[in-house]
Design an enzyme around this catalytic site. Structure first.
Site, mmCIF file in Angstrom:
data_model
loop_
_atom_site.group_PDB
_atom_site.id
_atom_site.type_symbol
_atom_site.label_atom_id
_atom_site.label_comp_id
_atom_site.label_asym_id
_atom_site.label_seq_id
_atom_site.Cartn_x
_atom_site.Cartn_y
_atom_site.Cartn_z
ATOM 1 N N ASP A 1 38.010 33.301 40.251
ATOM 2 C CA ASP A 1 36.873 34.029 40.818
ATOM 3 C C ASP A 1 35.587 33.717 40.055
ATOM 4 O OD1 ASP A 1 38.687 35.214 42.553
ATOM 5 O OD2 ASP A 1 38.872 37.041 41.347
ATOM 6 N N ASP B 1 44.580 39.434 39.277
ATOM 7 C CA ASP B 1 43.270 39.671 38.672
ATOM 8 C C ASP B 1 43.463 40.423 37.370
ATOM 9 O OD1 ASP B 1 41.826 38.486 40.771
ATOM 10 O OD2 ASP B 1 41.734 40.365 41.887
#
Length: 168
Positions: free
Chosen positions: A133, A117
């Protein structure tokens, strides 16, 4: 349309993996860097994070469960896309976003045992996320929109068509 949806899936997975490759090789050594700011107000930072769980790190360390669950969701998405293909282009795009996001994060779980991420939304500091995401989030919003506003109109039109055919 099937070719376009396939190309969209490949493009989104590729963008996700390219951004994650960059994050692993360029962002990881520095940890965090400014990304988007307006004056002194930070909107987004790029912050390297290895997420071993699902959303917000829930189920951390459950790699194989998450691999299995995500695989089932991706396969279900493919099944629904095939089954509902003629229903709505909007629905097709939403399901395609879900599939692409799932595949992007699955690649990470197989490759690294965690998901990379990097986008940190600073005003609320609630999560650090990635391109996959974003795809899943937009898919979810689109599916809610579809269920509330588009599908009822399709159902109403189909019902009216059937009633008109039965009156003839």
């Amino acid at each position: 349309m099937a070719v376009i949806l396939t190309l969209l899936t490949v493009l989104l997975v590729a963008v996700d993996q390219i951004v994650k490759y960059w994050a692993v090789h360029e962002l990881k050594p520095v940890g965090t860097m400014d990304f988007i700011r307006i004056g002194d107000f930070k909107l987004f930072d790029l912050t390297y994070l290895e997420n071993e769980g699902a959303i917000f790190g829930v189920m951390s360390g459950q790699r194989w469960f998450l691999v299995g669950f995500t695989s089932i969701i991706v396969l279900l998405g493919v099944f629904l896309l095939i089954k509902m293909y003629r229903r709505s282009k909007f629905l097709n795009v939403a399901i395609t976003l879900f599939i692409a996001g799932g595949i992007g994060n699955l690649i990470d779980r197989f490759r690294y045992a965690y998901v990379v991420d990097m986008f940190e939304f600073k005003p609320f500091r609630f999560a650090i996320f990635n391109v996959a995401d974003i795809c899943v989030t937009f898919a979810f919003i689109m599916l809610i929109w579809y269920g509330l506003f588009i599908d009822p109109k399709i159902e109403k039109a189909e019902k009216a068509k059937k009633e008109a055919e039965s009156d003839e």
